[in-house]
Scaffold this active site. Sequence first.
Site, PDB file in Angstrom:
ATOM      1  N   GLY A 120     113.384   9.403 -29.988  1.00  0.00           N
ATOM      2  CA  GLY A 120     113.647   8.458 -31.081  1.00  0.00           C
ATOM      3  C   GLY A 120     114.638   7.373 -30.710  1.00  0.00           C
TER       4      GLY A 120
ATOM      5  N   ARG B 103     107.459  10.518 -26.991  1.00  0.00           N
ATOM      6  CA  ARG B 103     107.979  11.888 -27.122  1.00  0.00           C
ATOM      7  C   ARG B 103     107.332  12.885 -26.158  1.00  0.00           C
ATOM      8  NH1 ARG B 103     111.542  12.356 -31.242  1.00  0.00           N
ATOM      9  NH2 ARG B 103     111.548  10.645 -32.747  1.00  0.00           N
TER      10      ARG B 103
ATOM     11  N   ASP C  56     116.701  17.474 -25.157  1.00  0.00           N
ATOM     12  CA  ASP C  56     115.459  17.878 -24.488  1.00  0.00           C
ATOM     13  C   ASP C  56     115.141  16.971 -23.302  1.00  0.00           C
ATOM     14  OD1 ASP C  56     114.890  20.031 -26.007  1.00  0.00           O
ATOM     15  OD2 ASP C  56     113.206  19.134 -27.098  1.00  0.00           O
TER      16      ASP C  56
ATOM     17  N   LYS D  55     121.654   9.922 -25.341  1.00  0.00           N
ATOM     18  CA  LYS D  55     121.179   9.119 -26.456  1.00  0.00           C
ATOM     19  C   LYS D  55     120.788   9.980 -27.637  1.00  0.00           C
ATOM     20  CE  LYS D  55     117.462   9.321 -27.670  1.00  0.00           C
ATOM     21  NZ  LYS D  55     116.057   9.620 -27.964  1.00  0.00           N
ATOM     22  N   THR D  56     121.316   9.736 -28.789  1.00  0.00           N
ATOM     23  CA  THR D  56     120.772  10.243 -30.048  1.00  0.00           C
ATOM     24  C   THR D  56     121.698   9.844 -31.187  1.00  0.00           C
ATOM     25  OG1 THR D  56     120.302  12.151 -31.438  1.00  0.00           O
ATOM     26  CG2 THR D  56     121.762  12.567 -29.614  1.00  0.00           C
TER      27      THR D  56
ATOM     28  N   ASP E 163     121.818  11.332 -33.803  1.00  0.00           N
ATOM     29  CA  ASP E 163     122.241  12.574 -34.455  1.00  0.00           C
ATOM     30  C   ASP E 163     123.603  13.062 -33.976  1.00  0.00           C
ATOM     31  OD1 ASP E 163     119.843  12.433 -35.725  1.00  0.00           O
ATOM     32  OD2 ASP E 163     118.892  14.043 -34.588  1.00  0.00           O
TER      33      ASP E 163
ATOM     34  N   TYR F 195     125.130   7.467 -63.052  1.00  0.00           N
ATOM     35  CA  TYR F 195     124.194   8.092 -62.114  1.00  0.00           C
ATOM     36  C   TYR F 195     124.903   8.972 -61.088  1.00  0.00           C
ATOM     37  CZ  TYR F 195     120.669   4.726 -63.690  1.00  0.00           C
ATOM     38  OH  TYR F 195     119.803   3.985 -64.439  1.00  0.00           O
TER      39      TYR F 195
ATOM     40  N   GLY G 150     119.233  13.548 -39.533  1.00  0.00           N
ATOM     41  CA  GLY G 150     119.946  14.580 -38.801  1.00  0.00           C
ATOM     42  C   GLY G 150     119.353  15.930 -39.159  1.00  0.00           C
ATOM     43  N   ARG G 151     118.288  16.294 -38.470  1.00  0.00           N
ATOM     44  CA  ARG G 151     117.573  17.518 -38.830  1.00  0.00           C
ATOM     45  C   ARG G 151     118.276  18.748 -38.286  1.00  0.00           C
ATOM     46  NH1 ARG G 151     113.686  19.378 -41.386  1.00  0.00           N
ATOM     47  NH2 ARG G 151     113.468  17.296 -42.248  1.00  0.00           N
TER      48      ARG G 151
ATOM     49  N   GLU H  32     116.318   2.927 -41.288  1.00  0.00           N
ATOM     50  CA  GLU H  32     117.089   1.685 -41.226  1.00  0.00           C
ATOM     51  C   GLU H  32     118.309   1.802 -40.315  1.00  0.00           C
ATOM     52  OE1 GLU H  32     116.429   3.926 -43.617  1.00  0.00           O
ATOM     53  OE2 GLU H  32     116.779   2.882 -45.511  1.00  0.00           O
TER      54      GLU H  32
END
Lengths: 562, 562
Positions: A100, A164, A195, A221-222, A224, A262, A270-271, A436
Site C-alpha cells: 500500500g 501486492r 512482509d 514503509k507503512t 500503519d 453529535y 490500521g488493521r 485520503e
Amino acid sequence: MAPSTTVPNGTLPSGSVTGRLASVYSEVQKTRVDHALPLPSVLKHPFTILHGPPSSAAGNPDEIAKLFPHLFGQPSAALARSDAAQTQKKLKIGVVLSGGQAPGGHNVISGIFDYLQERAPGSTLYGFKGGPAGIMKCKYVELTSEYIYPYRNQGGFDMICSGRDKIETPEQFKQAEETAKKLDLDGLVVIGGDDSNTNACLLAENFRSKNLKTSVIGCPKTIDGDLKCKEVPTSFGFDTACKIYSEMIGNVMIDARSTGKYYHFVRLMGRAASHITLECALQTHPNITIIGEEVAAKKLTLKNVTDYIVDVVCKRAEINYNYGVILIPEGLIDFIPEVQHLIAELNEILAHDTVDEGGLWKKKLTDQSLKLFDFLPQAIQEQLMLERDPHGNVQVAKIETEKMLIQMVETELEKRKQEGKYKGEFKGQSHFFGYEGRCGLPTNFDATYCYALGYGAGALLHSGKTGLISSVGNLCAPVKEWTVGGTALTSMMDVERRHGKFKPVIKKAMVELEGAPFKKFASLRDEWALKNCYISPGPIQFSGPGSEVINHTLLLELEAQA
Amino acid sequence: MAPSTTVPNGTLPSGSVTGRLASVYSEVQKTRVDHALPLPSVLKHPFTILHGPPSSAAGNPDEIAKLFPHLFGQPSAALARSDAAQTQKKLKIGVVLSGGQAPGGHNVISGIFDYLQERAPGSTLYGFKGGPAGIMKCKYVELTSEYIYPYRNQGGFDMICSGRDKIETPEQFKQAEETAKKLDLDGLVVIGGDDSNTNACLLAENFRSKNLKTSVIGCPKTIDGDLKCKEVPTSFGFDTACKIYSEMIGNVMIDARSTGKYYHFVRLMGRAASHITLECALQTHPNITIIGEEVAAKKLTLKNVTDYIVDVVCKRAEINYNYGVILIPEGLIDFIPEVQHLIAELNEILAHDTVDEGGLWKKKLTDQSLKLFDFLPQAIQEQLMLERDPHGNVQVAKIETEKMLIQMVETELEKRKQEGKYKGEFKGQSHFFGYEGRCGLPTNFDATYCYALGYGAGALLHSGKTGLISSVGNLCAPVKEWTVGGTALTSMMDVERRHGKFKPVIKKAMVELEGAPFKKFASLRDEWALKNCYISPGPIQFSGPGSEVINHTLLLELEAQA
C-alpha cells in the site's frame, strides 16, 4: 522536463502524454517539486562503514540462522565520515515499491537516484513497475532525471506504481534471478512493509546462495507505523498520514463543539496495529479512544467496549455535553477474542450447513457466540451472514465498525434511559478516514526522512551490503546530525509455524502498553473524556510555524530511549 | 487572556475552565490566533456613505414592497473615504450565528468587535448564544477582548455557538423586541445563510415598524456557496470548505492512480446547490462530475446518470484505466424528478396502506415509479421503505447516494460484460466529505474576507443602516482595493406562496449552466474523463506559495463580470 510515453497504470494512444507529465500542478505541488531537501552531514562527504557486533534475531535465532545461512548474524552498518576517496564504480540498481501507498515513497527513489548521480556517476536506476510482479516479469522503466523530477516530494506511488504480489515459490525466485542477471543488477532496493522486507531478505539470501552479485536493501514503509525497532525508529508515511487524519479529526472536533449535538465515531486506518489511532489521539485529544492492543490485552468483549463508551457518554450528559469525538482503529474487531470465535464458527456453519429462515442454524453456535450474535445490530448480523470473500469467509474488513458501535451504543443508551440512568440526547455520526491519508504530499519530516533512507540505501549498495534495512536515526536532532546506516533484516525476524513449516517473519511492532506513547495517552484520557481538551492541528504546513513538528509517537519513543 | 466560566455547549462545575481557553493550541492554531489581518483601505480611514439608486427585488417587487413597507427600495450603501470626523457615539450591538458552521464566522465577530473598539470606543458587543434562540431567550455573553482573542482566525462557531431556530411567530418577534429593548441594542448582526438573512430582514422591518432603534445587518455565510448576487460575490466559508475537500480529493486521486484498481465515488456536501462539487472539480479535475442543476435542467433519470458513468468507465477500460474519481453532490437525488415522484408516492402509500411482504402494495405505484423502484439496489429500496422522519416521510438525506450509484454502476457493468461490451474490472470505494470541511481553520481569503464583512457591518450599523447585507467586493484585487458597503436584503428577495400566503425568500443561487464556472468545467470534462489530468491542491497553506490562491468559482465569476 521531456514528455514520456511510458505511463503508469494505463496506456494511451502513442504520442499522448499522461500521468504526472500531463497534469497541471497546483501551486503547492509546484513549490514542493522544487523544494530542496537537507541531507544528514554524514551523507554529504566520503564515508566509511563501521560495523556493530554480530546480530541475532527477534526470536528463535537458531531457526532464523537455518533459514538464512548466508546472512544470519550480520552486524549493523553505520556510515561514518572518512577522507578516503570512494570507489567511482558505476552501479546498476533496481528499485521496487511493494504494498500500500505511503507518503514519501517517491523521495526514497529520488534519494537513491541522487546518490547514484552524485557518488557513482554513470550508474543506472531501474524502476520495476507494479510492485514485485515487475521484478518477476522484468517489467521496468529506466529512471532518468527527467522522469523522476515531477515526482519529487509528491505523494503517491504512481512513478512506478506498486503491487501486492510476493516472490515466494522456487519458480518466482528463479524469475527474479533471471531479471537480476538480465539487467546485470548490482543491487535492488525493496520499499515495503514487514512482509515485503521479509521477502527482501529471502531474496538477498537467495541471490547470495546462488553467488549472484545482486545485493538487496530494504526500506521501512507503512502508514500503519508497525514496522520499527530500535534502529529503525519509524516507518515512513506514518507522520504524514497521521497529520492528515488529525487535521480532519480536529475539524470534526470543532464541529462537534460548535453544534453540540453529535457524537462523531471516527474509524482510522490500521488493521493490525493501532499506532495511527494512538498518534491521532495524542495530536487531537478526543473524548474516547479505543486501542486494539489494550482491548486484546484486557480480553475485552464487544459489550465491554460498548459499556466503556456508554459510561463516558452518560457522564458527559450529566454535565450537559451531548457531543463528543471517538476514535476507533480499523482493526478493532480483530482484537476482540469473542468476535474471532464467532466468525470462525460462522465460517464453519456457512460452509457446511444451510441457513434456515427460522434461525434453527443458530443452535450450532456455542453459547458465547450465540449471545454475541444476538447482541449485534441486525445490519451487522446480515453483513456477517451475507458478505463472503472468494474463500467463503466472512469479510471482516467490510464491517463498518464505527456504524456497528453507534448502533450498539444507541441500544444501550436507550436501555439506560428507560432505567432513568441517562437523560441526554445521542446522535452518532460515522466517519472513515483511510484513503485520503495514504497519498498526501509528504510532510517535511517524511520528505526529508525518505530522501535520507533512499540516499543511505544507495550508500549501502555502493558498499556491497545486502540483507540490511536502511536505517536513519537520531531523528529528534537537526537533520545534519541524523545517523545513517543499515540494520540486519534477520535481526528483526522471528519464525511462525505455517503448514508445519517455519516461516520467517518480521514481527509487526504493536502498540506497547508499557511504551511511552500509550502511557502518556493513558495518563490523560480520563481528563479528555470529560473536559474538552480538543486540539485542532490544522492542515499540514510546508513552511513557517508548524512545518517542522514531528509526530508524538516518534518523539515520545525517542525521548524514552534517550 | 483571562479564564472565563461562561462556556459554550455545556457547563462544568464552577471554577473549571473549558472551551477554547482550556485547550492547548496546536502550532498552527497559535500562529493563526496572532495572524494580523489586512483591511481594505476604505476601512482604515474616516468614511462617508454613498448611496446607489433605489433598489427593487429579485422577483415580484410589488409583493416584496407590501411585505417590507419600511425597507423596500433602499439603495445600496458604499463606504467612501471622507475627511469629516465621525460620530464617536458608543453603540450597543448584538451578534448571532445562525445555521450550520462555516469557516470564518469567528472573524466576522472579531471584525465587528474591532470596529467598535477602534471607531466607537466604549461600545458593547453582545454575543447571543446558540443561534436565534439566544435572541428570543435573551441568552448572551458580553464579548470582551479576552473572550474573543482565542477564536481569532479559528474555525468553528463555538465562541457563541449557533442554532437553527427561526424568529417567525408574532410571539417570537415580541421576544426579540424585548431583548432588543432590555439590552438597549443599537444594532444586531445576523450571520447566516439565505433563510437567516431573510429572517434578519423581517426582524429589521419589524423593529423599524415598532419604532425601535435597533438596526439589523446580515452577513453572507454558507459553505454551500448558494447565497450570492452581483454585490455579494460569495458567501464566506465556501473557499475554505472547498479547499479542504479538494485536498482530500487530490489525495484520493493520487491513490487511485497509484493503485490502479478503484473507482472512488466521492459525495460532497451541498444539498440544494452543487457549487461545492463544481468548485472541487475545477480544483482537482476528476474523471466524472455530476452537477445537480444540469441533471435537473436536462430532466435526467437515475438510469441516465448511471449510464453516463458506465459509458466513461467502459471507455476508460478500453485504454486500460480501471480506476477513476467521481464527484457527486449530496443533493443529487433531489434534482432527479422521477425520484421525487417515487418518494412522494411512497410517502402516500406508507401513510395510508400496509406494506405486504408479497409486494402487492407496489401495484399502487405509477408505472414510472415502479420501474424506478425495481431499478434501485435492494439496500436502497429497504432504506426507502424503512427510514422515516418524525412526520413519516422518507429520509432522503440519509440515502448514501455514492453507495447507491456504485451498486447501480456494478449492475449495469455486469450486464455489459455479459454482452461482451466491457472487459474491465470495477471496484467502487465510497466517500462522504462533509463535516470535516465546515470547521477548518479559515483560509487567508476567508479570514480576511470575514474580517472585512464584520468590520463593514460595524460601519453600517454605526451609520444607522438597517435591512442591508454586508457586502465586500472587488475581491480579485489586492485587499486594500476591496470595496465595502451594504446591499438591501429586499433587493435579493422574491416571494413563494406557502399555505396560501406570500412568504419572502432570498432565492438560493444555483449553479448557472450559462455561468463561467460551469462553462469552463463543461469545456474540459471530456478531456478529464479519459485522460487523467488530476490536480492535487495539497493542504491549505497559511504562508508561502499557494496561500493566497482564491477559488475558481469566485475568480471565474468576477472575471466574467469584469
